[in-house]
Write a protein that holds these residues in place. Structure first.
Motif, PDB file in Angstrom:
ATOM      1  N   LEU A 208       0.805  -1.216   0.000  1.00 12.09           N
ATOM      2  CA  LEU A 208       0.000   0.000   0.000  1.00 12.09           C
ATOM      3  C   LEU A 208       0.839   1.269   0.000  1.00 12.09           C
ATOM      4  O   LEU A 208       0.332   2.351  -0.302  1.00 12.09           O
ATOM      5  CB  LEU A 208      -0.938   0.003   1.216  1.00 12.09           C
ATOM      6  CG  LEU A 208      -2.062  -1.036   1.137  1.00 12.09           C
ATOM      7  CD1 LEU A 208      -2.728  -1.205   2.496  1.00 12.09           C
ATOM      8  CD2 LEU A 208      -3.081  -0.648   0.077  1.00 12.09           C
ATOM      9  N   VAL A 209       2.106   1.135   0.346  1.00 10.55           N
ATOM     10  CA  VAL A 209       3.024   2.270   0.308  1.00 10.55           C
ATOM     11  C   VAL A 209       4.337   1.814  -0.306  1.00 10.55           C
ATOM     12  O   VAL A 209       4.634   0.622  -0.374  1.00 10.55           O
ATOM     13  CB  VAL A 209       3.271   2.872   1.712  1.00 10.55           C
ATOM     14  CG1 VAL A 209       1.985   3.407   2.311  1.00 10.55           C
ATOM     15  CG2 VAL A 209       3.905   1.836   2.635  1.00 10.55           C
ATOM     16  N   GLY A 210       5.132   2.771  -0.740  1.00  8.33           N
ATOM     17  CA  GLY A 210       6.419   2.460  -1.346  1.00  8.33           C
ATOM     18  C   GLY A 210       6.337   2.389  -2.854  1.00  8.33           C
ATOM     19  O   GLY A 210       5.250   2.501  -3.448  1.00  8.33           O
ATOM     20  N   PRO A 211       7.487   2.203  -3.525  1.00  5.59           N
ATOM     21  CA  PRO A 211       7.521   2.157  -4.992  1.00  5.59           C
ATOM     22  C   PRO A 211       6.616   1.087  -5.586  1.00  5.59           C
ATOM     23  O   PRO A 211       6.058   1.248  -6.666  1.00  5.59           O
ATOM     24  CB  PRO A 211       8.999   1.861  -5.294  1.00  5.59           C
ATOM     25  CG  PRO A 211       9.741   2.302  -4.081  1.00  5.59           C
ATOM     26  CD  PRO A 211       8.829   2.064  -2.931  1.00  5.59           C
ATOM     27  N   GLY A 212       6.444  -0.033  -4.861  1.00  2.00           N
ATOM     28  CA  GLY A 212       5.622  -1.123  -5.367  1.00  2.00           C
ATOM     29  C   GLY A 212       4.141  -0.795  -5.412  1.00  2.00           C
ATOM     30  O   GLY A 212       3.363  -1.509  -6.054  1.00  2.00           O
ATOM     31  N   ALA A 213       3.726   0.281  -4.745  1.00  6.44           N
ATOM     32  CA  ALA A 213       2.305   0.648  -4.724  1.00  6.44           C
ATOM     33  C   ALA A 213       1.884   1.401  -5.986  1.00  6.44           C
ATOM     34  O   ALA A 213       0.693   1.685  -6.159  1.00  6.44           O
ATOM     35  CB  ALA A 213       2.007   1.505  -3.495  1.00  6.44           C
ATOM     36  N   ALA A 214       2.826   1.702  -6.869  1.00  6.69           N
ATOM     37  CA  ALA A 214       2.492   2.461  -8.084  1.00  6.69           C
ATOM     38  C   ALA A 214       1.462   1.737  -8.941  1.00  6.69           C
ATOM     39  O   ALA A 214       0.572   2.369  -9.538  1.00  6.69           O
ATOM     40  CB  ALA A 214       3.760   2.720  -8.896  1.00  6.69           C
ATOM     41  N   PHE A 215       1.557   0.398  -9.013  1.00  6.28           N
ATOM     42  CA  PHE A 215       0.563  -0.350  -9.783  1.00  6.28           C
ATOM     43  C   PHE A 215      -0.832  -0.148  -9.206  1.00  6.28           C
ATOM     44  O   PHE A 215      -1.802   0.066  -9.926  1.00  6.28           O
ATOM     45  CB  PHE A 215       0.899  -1.845  -9.792  1.00  6.28           C
ATOM     46  CG  PHE A 215      -0.220  -2.705 -10.316  1.00  6.28           C
ATOM     47  CD1 PHE A 215      -0.475  -2.775 -11.673  1.00  6.28           C
ATOM     48  CD2 PHE A 215      -1.049  -3.415  -9.443  1.00  6.28           C
ATOM     49  CE1 PHE A 215      -1.527  -3.552 -12.161  1.00  6.28           C
ATOM     50  CE2 PHE A 215      -2.101  -4.185  -9.924  1.00  6.28           C
ATOM     51  CZ  PHE A 215      -2.338  -4.250 -11.288  1.00  6.28           C
ATOM     52  N   MET A 216      -0.940  -0.199  -7.878  1.00  4.61           N
ATOM     53  CA  MET A 216      -2.244  -0.066  -7.233  1.00  4.61           C
ATOM     54  C   MET A 216      -2.847   1.306  -7.489  1.00  4.61           C
ATOM     55  O   MET A 216      -4.056   1.440  -7.695  1.00  4.61           O
ATOM     56  CB  MET A 216      -2.083  -0.323  -5.734  1.00  4.61           C
ATOM     57  CG  MET A 216      -3.378  -0.663  -5.025  1.00  4.61           C
ATOM     58  SD  MET A 216      -4.062  -2.230  -5.608  1.00  4.61           S
ATOM     59  CE  MET A 216      -5.802  -1.932  -5.263  1.00  4.61           C
ATOM     60  N   HIS A 217      -2.016   2.343  -7.467  1.00  2.00           N
ATOM     61  CA  HIS A 217      -2.517   3.696  -7.729  1.00  2.00           C
ATOM     62  C   HIS A 217      -3.057   3.821  -9.151  1.00  2.00           C
ATOM     63  O   HIS A 217      -4.110   4.429  -9.380  1.00  2.00           O
ATOM     64  CB  HIS A 217      -1.397   4.717  -7.509  1.00  2.00           C
ATOM     65  CG  HIS A 217      -1.000   4.874  -6.064  1.00  2.00           C
ATOM     66  ND1 HIS A 217      -1.893   5.243  -5.086  1.00  2.00           N
ATOM     67  CD2 HIS A 217       0.193   4.696  -5.450  1.00  2.00           C
ATOM     68  CE1 HIS A 217      -1.274   5.295  -3.915  1.00  2.00           C
ATOM     69  NE2 HIS A 217      -0.005   4.966  -4.108  1.00  2.00           N
ATOM     70  N   ARG A 218      -2.366   3.244 -10.102  1.00  2.00           N
ATOM     71  CA  ARG A 218      -2.834   3.307 -11.498  1.00  2.00           C
ATOM     72  C   ARG A 218      -4.053   2.414 -11.710  1.00  2.00           C
ATOM     73  O   ARG A 218      -4.932   2.742 -12.510  1.00  2.00           O
ATOM     74  CB  ARG A 218      -1.708   2.930 -12.450  1.00  2.00           C
ATOM     75  CG  ARG A 218      -0.605   3.980 -12.517  1.00  2.00           C
ATOM     76  CD  ARG A 218       0.405   3.657 -13.608  1.00  2.00           C
ATOM     77  NE  ARG A 218       1.525   4.574 -13.572  1.00  2.00           N
ATOM     78  CZ  ARG A 218       1.577   5.724 -14.233  1.00  2.00           C
ATOM     79  NH1 ARG A 218       0.552   6.099 -14.973  1.00  2.00           N
ATOM     80  NH2 ARG A 218       2.644   6.502 -14.161  1.00  2.00           N
ATOM     81  N   LEU A 219      -4.110   1.284 -10.998  1.00  2.00           N
ATOM     82  CA  LEU A 219      -5.292   0.434 -11.083  1.00  2.00           C
ATOM     83  C   LEU A 219      -6.516   1.197 -10.576  1.00  2.00           C
ATOM     84  O   LEU A 219      -7.591   1.147 -11.182  1.00  2.00           O
ATOM     85  CB  LEU A 219      -5.078  -0.835 -10.266  1.00  2.00           C
ATOM     86  CG  LEU A 219      -6.233  -1.841 -10.280  1.00  2.00           C
ATOM     87  CD1 LEU A 219      -6.403  -2.439 -11.676  1.00  2.00           C
ATOM     88  CD2 LEU A 219      -6.009  -2.943  -9.248  1.00  2.00           C
ATOM     89  N   GLN A 220      -6.341   1.915  -9.475  1.00  2.00           N
ATOM     90  CA  GLN A 220      -7.427   2.716  -8.932  1.00  2.00           C
ATOM     91  C   GLN A 220      -7.862   3.782  -9.948  1.00  2.00           C
ATOM     92  O   GLN A 220      -9.062   3.990 -10.173  1.00  2.00           O
ATOM     93  CB  GLN A 220      -6.973   3.393  -7.627  1.00  2.00           C
ATOM     94  CG  GLN A 220      -8.005   4.295  -6.975  1.00  2.00           C
ATOM     95  CD  GLN A 220      -9.030   3.543  -6.162  1.00  2.00           C
ATOM     96  OE1 GLN A 220      -8.851   2.366  -5.865  1.00  2.00           O
ATOM     97  NE2 GLN A 220     -10.103   4.228  -5.778  1.00  2.00           N
TER      98      GLN A 220
END
Length: 297
Positions: A208-220
């Motif tokens: 939910l945080v960190g560089p790996g969360a970028a996918f989740m933000h774009r999915l949203q």
């Protein structure tokens, strides 16, 4: 380039480690697949390995059977999905699950709601055969869960049926979903298969945080181009937000249609360009999920 190189090194190392394990843990026998090795022989040995694994973990005569075995509790994400979606399923008639594998989620739906018509789209018929032979779905009547063997996107394009719930549970690698199923056009096709009060849900692996969360933000961001309301729920509310974890995404045409369970709901900001069929760097973004999980960020 660096991320790609590191991932290749990890995958090679993980593969070597996997085939070393049987020598010490004896969970599997190594299957040596050669050019002259017939496909049916390989499949037979694979089934034998799965059977050994299930027997080792108490499929027969175990008071505490493993997840997804006969009479066992469903996996955590399936259990939480039932908690979230349960009230809506009480009046639902039909569910479509994209992604079958061991049929964990469809079995959980049918066990909780026996009269529910559950349809599954799974691309690999061999996987379904193994699921029916070795996993919990084998203890249900064949008609309890209808499985269609097709590509999910192709199925959506050719279907005219409508469902009270469409659940996306597809992975093509350990963490990654196929990019073809998370674009604006894909979500539009999913939305068109919902009834007027239907709900979309998805099982996603992401921090939910960190560089790996970028996918989740774009999915949203992508989901918000199609659905009026979107919520993200944590399977484990106590999980470290930096760790890769199961997230259940729900979406619909109105706020009242999608679950709001308080402690599990987490705010995910829509950031960046939405995915489309013309632009979807999903593998790159999910590689960042993988790398963050290894602690390399």
């Amino acid at each position: 380039p660096l991320v790609g190189f590191l991932m290749v090194l990890f995958c090679v190392g993980a593969t070597i480690d996997f085939f070393r394990r049987p020598k010490s843990y004896k969970r599997f026998e190594e299957v040596k697949f050669t050019k002259n090795h017939r496909e049916e022989e390989f499949e037979s040995e694979l089934k034998l390995n799965i059977k050994k694994y299930l027997l080792m973990y108490g499929r027969i005569g175990d008071d505490l059977p493993r997840h997804n075995l006969p009479k066992a509790q469903a996996l955590d994400y399936a259990t939480v999905s039932l908690e979230l979606l349960g009230p809506g399923l009480e009046s639902a008639e039909s569910v479509l699950v994209l992604g079958g594998a061991a049929l964990t989620l469809p079995v959980a739906f049918v066990r909780r709601h026996p009269g529910l018509a559950v349809e599954v789209v799974e691309i690999d018929a061999s996987v379904t055969e193994l699921a029916r032979e070795y996993f919990a779905v084998g203890g249900l009547p064949d008609t309890a869960v209808r499985v269609v063997h097709d590509d999910a996107r192709v199925f959506l394009r050719g279907s005219s049926r409508h469902y009270d719930l469409v659940y996306l549970d597809v992975f093509d690698h350990l963490l990654t979903v196929p990019w073809t199923l998370v674009t604006r056009e894909a979500f539009q096709a999913l939305a068109e298969r919902l009834t007027a009060d239907g709900v979309f849900a998805a099982n996603v692996l992401s921090p939910l945080v960190g560089p790996g969360a970028a996918f989740m933000h774009r999915l949203q961001a992508t989901l918000e181009t199609v659905f009026d309301e979107v919520r993200v729920h944590r399977v484990d509310p106590d999980a470290d937000p930096r760790t890769t974890q199961n997230l259940i995404v729900t979406a619909g045409s109105a706020q009242s249609l999608i679950p709001d369970d308080g402690e599990r709901v987490v705010d995910v900001l829509a950031r960046g360009r939405p995915f489309s069929d013309a632009w979807a760097p999903v593998e790159y973004l999910q590689a960042r999920v993988f790398v963050q999980g290894l602690g390399w960020n």
